[in-house]
Design a protein around this motif. Structure first.
Motif, mmCIF file in Angstrom:
data_model
loop_
_atom_site.group_PDB
_atom_site.id
_atom_site.type_symbol
_atom_site.label_atom_id
_atom_site.label_comp_id
_atom_site.label_asym_id
_atom_site.label_seq_id
_atom_site.Cartn_x
_atom_site.Cartn_y
_atom_site.Cartn_z
ATOM 1 N N HIS A 49 0.904 -1.041 0.150
ATOM 2 C CA HIS A 49 0.092 0.116 0.151
ATOM 3 C C HIS A 49 0.763 1.149 -0.163
ATOM 4 O O HIS A 49 0.300 2.285 -0.574
ATOM 5 C CB HIS A 49 -0.904 0.091 1.083
ATOM 6 C CG HIS A 49 -2.295 -0.710 0.950
ATOM 7 N ND1 HIS A 49 -2.131 -2.149 1.057
ATOM 8 C CD2 HIS A 49 -3.489 -0.460 0.643
ATOM 9 C CE1 HIS A 49 -3.290 -2.642 0.621
ATOM 10 N NE2 HIS A 49 -4.280 -1.509 0.360
ATOM 11 N N VAL A 50 2.023 1.113 0.401
ATOM 12 C CA VAL A 50 2.980 2.575 0.528
ATOM 13 C C VAL A 50 3.203 2.856 -1.015
ATOM 14 O O VAL A 50 2.981 4.133 -1.292
ATOM 15 C CB VAL A 50 4.280 2.114 1.297
ATOM 16 C CG1 VAL A 50 5.042 3.363 1.101
ATOM 17 C CG2 VAL A 50 4.157 1.926 2.540
ATOM 18 N N PRO A 51 3.645 2.117 -1.710
ATOM 19 C CA PRO A 51 4.029 2.653 -3.320
ATOM 20 C C PRO A 51 2.496 2.895 -3.838
ATOM 21 O O PRO A 51 2.606 3.998 -4.693
ATOM 22 C CB PRO A 51 4.750 1.411 -3.876
ATOM 23 C CG PRO A 51 4.680 0.255 -3.231
ATOM 24 C CD PRO A 51 4.200 0.742 -1.793
ATOM 25 N N LEU A 52 1.593 2.183 -3.638
ATOM 26 C CA LEU A 52 0.200 2.530 -4.176
ATOM 27 C C LEU A 52 -0.443 3.804 -3.664
ATOM 28 O O LEU A 52 -0.853 4.673 -4.559
ATOM 29 C CB LEU A 52 -0.785 1.829 -3.859
ATOM 30 C CG LEU A 52 -0.725 0.226 -4.485
ATOM 31 C CD1 LEU A 52 -1.813 -0.997 -3.785
ATOM 32 C CD2 LEU A 52 -0.925 0.420 -6.108
ATOM 33 N N CYS A 53 0.196 4.157 -2.323
ATOM 34 C CA CYS A 53 -0.468 5.621 -1.991
ATOM 35 C C CYS A 53 0.274 6.582 -2.313
ATOM 36 O O CYS A 53 -0.149 7.656 -2.641
ATOM 37 C CB CYS A 53 -0.379 5.658 -0.562
ATOM 38 S SG CYS A 53 -1.762 4.792 0.238
ATOM 39 N N VAL A 54 1.713 6.696 -2.289
ATOM 40 C CA VAL A 54 2.595 7.623 -3.269
ATOM 41 C C VAL A 54 2.116 7.718 -4.461
ATOM 42 O O VAL A 54 2.049 9.039 -5.080
ATOM 43 C CB VAL A 54 4.132 6.808 -3.125
ATOM 44 C CG1 VAL A 54 5.042 7.802 -3.973
ATOM 45 C CG2 VAL A 54 4.687 6.910 -1.875
ATOM 46 N N ALA A 55 2.017 6.828 -5.312
ATOM 47 C CA ALA A 55 1.378 7.061 -6.926
ATOM 48 C C ALA A 55 0.208 7.664 -6.694
ATOM 49 O O ALA A 55 0.005 8.702 -7.677
ATOM 50 C CB ALA A 55 1.453 5.682 -7.447
ATOM 51 N N LEU A 56 -0.599 7.233 -5.865
ATOM 52 C CA LEU A 56 -1.939 8.098 -5.975
ATOM 53 C C LEU A 56 -1.892 9.504 -5.558
ATOM 54 O O LEU A 56 -2.437 10.314 -5.996
ATOM 55 C CB LEU A 56 -2.963 7.112 -4.882
ATOM 56 C CG LEU A 56 -4.152 7.761 -4.873
ATOM 57 C CD1 LEU A 56 -5.102 7.982 -6.159
ATOM 58 C CD2 LEU A 56 -5.117 7.166 -3.797
ATOM 59 N N MET A 57 -1.233 9.906 -4.434
ATOM 60 C CA MET A 57 -1.061 11.201 -4.009
ATOM 61 C C MET A 57 -0.114 11.840 -5.177
ATOM 62 O O MET A 57 -0.371 13.202 -5.475
ATOM 63 C CB MET A 57 0.061 11.112 -2.672
ATOM 64 C CG MET A 57 -0.887 10.813 -1.754
ATOM 65 S SD MET A 57 -0.129 10.966 -0.015
ATOM 66 C CE MET A 57 0.877 9.375 -0.150
ATOM 67 N N TRP A 58 0.949 11.273 -5.722
ATOM 68 C CA TRP A 58 1.402 12.021 -6.994
ATOM 69 C C TRP A 58 0.615 12.360 -8.203
ATOM 70 O O TRP A 58 0.525 13.503 -8.814
ATOM 71 C CB TRP A 58 2.752 11.100 -7.339
ATOM 72 C CG TRP A 58 3.511 11.811 -8.566
ATOM 73 C CD1 TRP A 58 4.332 13.007 -8.526
ATOM 74 C CD2 TRP A 58 3.280 11.547 -9.990
ATOM 75 N NE1 TRP A 58 4.879 13.389 -9.524
ATOM 76 C CE2 TRP A 58 4.254 12.561 -10.709
ATOM 77 C CE3 TRP A 58 2.764 10.616 -10.622
ATOM 78 C CZ2 TRP A 58 4.484 12.425 -11.820
ATOM 79 C CZ3 TRP A 58 2.924 10.496 -12.078
ATOM 80 C CH2 TRP A 58 3.782 11.417 -12.683
ATOM 81 N N LEU A 59 -0.332 11.259 -8.585
ATOM 82 C CA LEU A 59 -1.283 11.557 -9.542
ATOM 83 C C LEU A 59 -2.446 12.364 -9.204
ATOM 84 O O LEU A 59 -2.674 13.297 -10.150
ATOM 85 C CB LEU A 59 -1.867 10.368 -9.935
ATOM 86 C CG LEU A 59 -0.903 9.336 -10.619
ATOM 87 C CD1 LEU A 59 -1.544 7.838 -10.946
ATOM 88 C CD2 LEU A 59 -0.450 9.687 -12.186
ATOM 89 N N ILE A 60 -2.967 12.409 -8.162
ATOM 90 C CA ILE A 60 -4.093 13.453 -7.755
ATOM 91 C C ILE A 60 -3.475 14.663 -7.531
ATOM 92 O O ILE A 60 -4.620 15.811 -7.642
ATOM 93 C CB ILE A 60 -5.023 12.913 -6.881
ATOM 94 C CG1 ILE A 60 -4.261 12.851 -5.259
ATOM 95 C CG2 ILE A 60 -5.532 11.504 -6.947
ATOM 96 C CD1 ILE A 60 -5.435 12.343 -4.308
ATOM 97 N N GLY A 61 -2.362 14.668 -7.230
ATOM 98 C CA GLY A 61 -1.639 16.071 -7.117
ATOM 99 C C GLY A 61 -0.851 16.826 -8.185
ATOM 100 O O GLY A 61 -0.034 17.665 -8.075
ATOM 101 N N HIS A 62 -0.864 15.990 -9.431
ATOM 102 C CA HIS A 62 -0.276 16.251 -10.605
ATOM 103 C C HIS A 62 -0.365 17.870 -10.908
ATOM 104 O O HIS A 62 -1.322 18.181 -10.793
ATOM 105 C CB HIS A 62 -0.204 15.295 -11.674
ATOM 106 C CG HIS A 62 0.492 15.163 -12.717
ATOM 107 N ND1 HIS A 62 0.548 16.273 -13.849
ATOM 108 C CD2 HIS A 62 1.738 14.329 -12.915
ATOM 109 C CE1 HIS A 62 1.611 16.003 -14.615
ATOM 110 N NE2 HIS A 62 2.368 14.734 -14.003
#
Length: 130
Positions: A49-62
């Motif tokens: 879940h750590v890399p999934l959350c990092v990717a999600l935060m990066w994408l929704i804050g792009h």
């Protein structure tokens, strides 16, 4: 404003469900994790879940709004699909999401995701979008 609130609610419900998923041993239902020793399966479930959350935060804050919006739409769509998967798994012998809290987190997340998608996609088609 309503659309942003729905998105935030969907994300918060999903986060609540993921916390509950650890308590309900959801990894025991997932291919690749269910065959592991329970303690190891739990560790992998949490660690992934750590890399999934990092990717999600990066994408929704792009910085590009189109990427933000598409990412939000994809997560909302996943919330709908995810609720359907949980619905279909309810009779599985290892399925433990029977409490009112578990059911509410899962299905409210899916409903909120669906409502968000309907309003957001409708807004995209509107001549006065965003």
């Amino acid at each position: 404003m309503v659309i942003k609130t729905l998105w935030r609610l969907c994300l918060a419900l999903f986060a609540g469900h993921e916390l509950d998923a650890v308590a309900q041993a959801e990894w025991r239902l997932l291919y690749g994790l269910r065959d592991l020793d329970p303690a190891l399966g739990q560790q992998w479930f949490i660690a992934l879940h750590v890399p999934l959350c990092v990717a999600l935060m990066w994408l929704i804050g792009h910085p590009r709004r189109a990427i933000q919006r598409t990412s939000r739409q994809l997560l909302a769509a996943f919330a709908v699909v995810h609720a359907g998967l949980h619905y279909n798994l309810q009779q599985h012998p290892l399925y433990l999401f029977d409490s009112l809290l578990s059911q509410t987190l899962i299905f409210a997340c899916g409903a909120t995701g669906l409502l968000y998608l309907m309003l957001d996609l409708g807004r995209q088609r509107s001549p006065c979008n965003d």
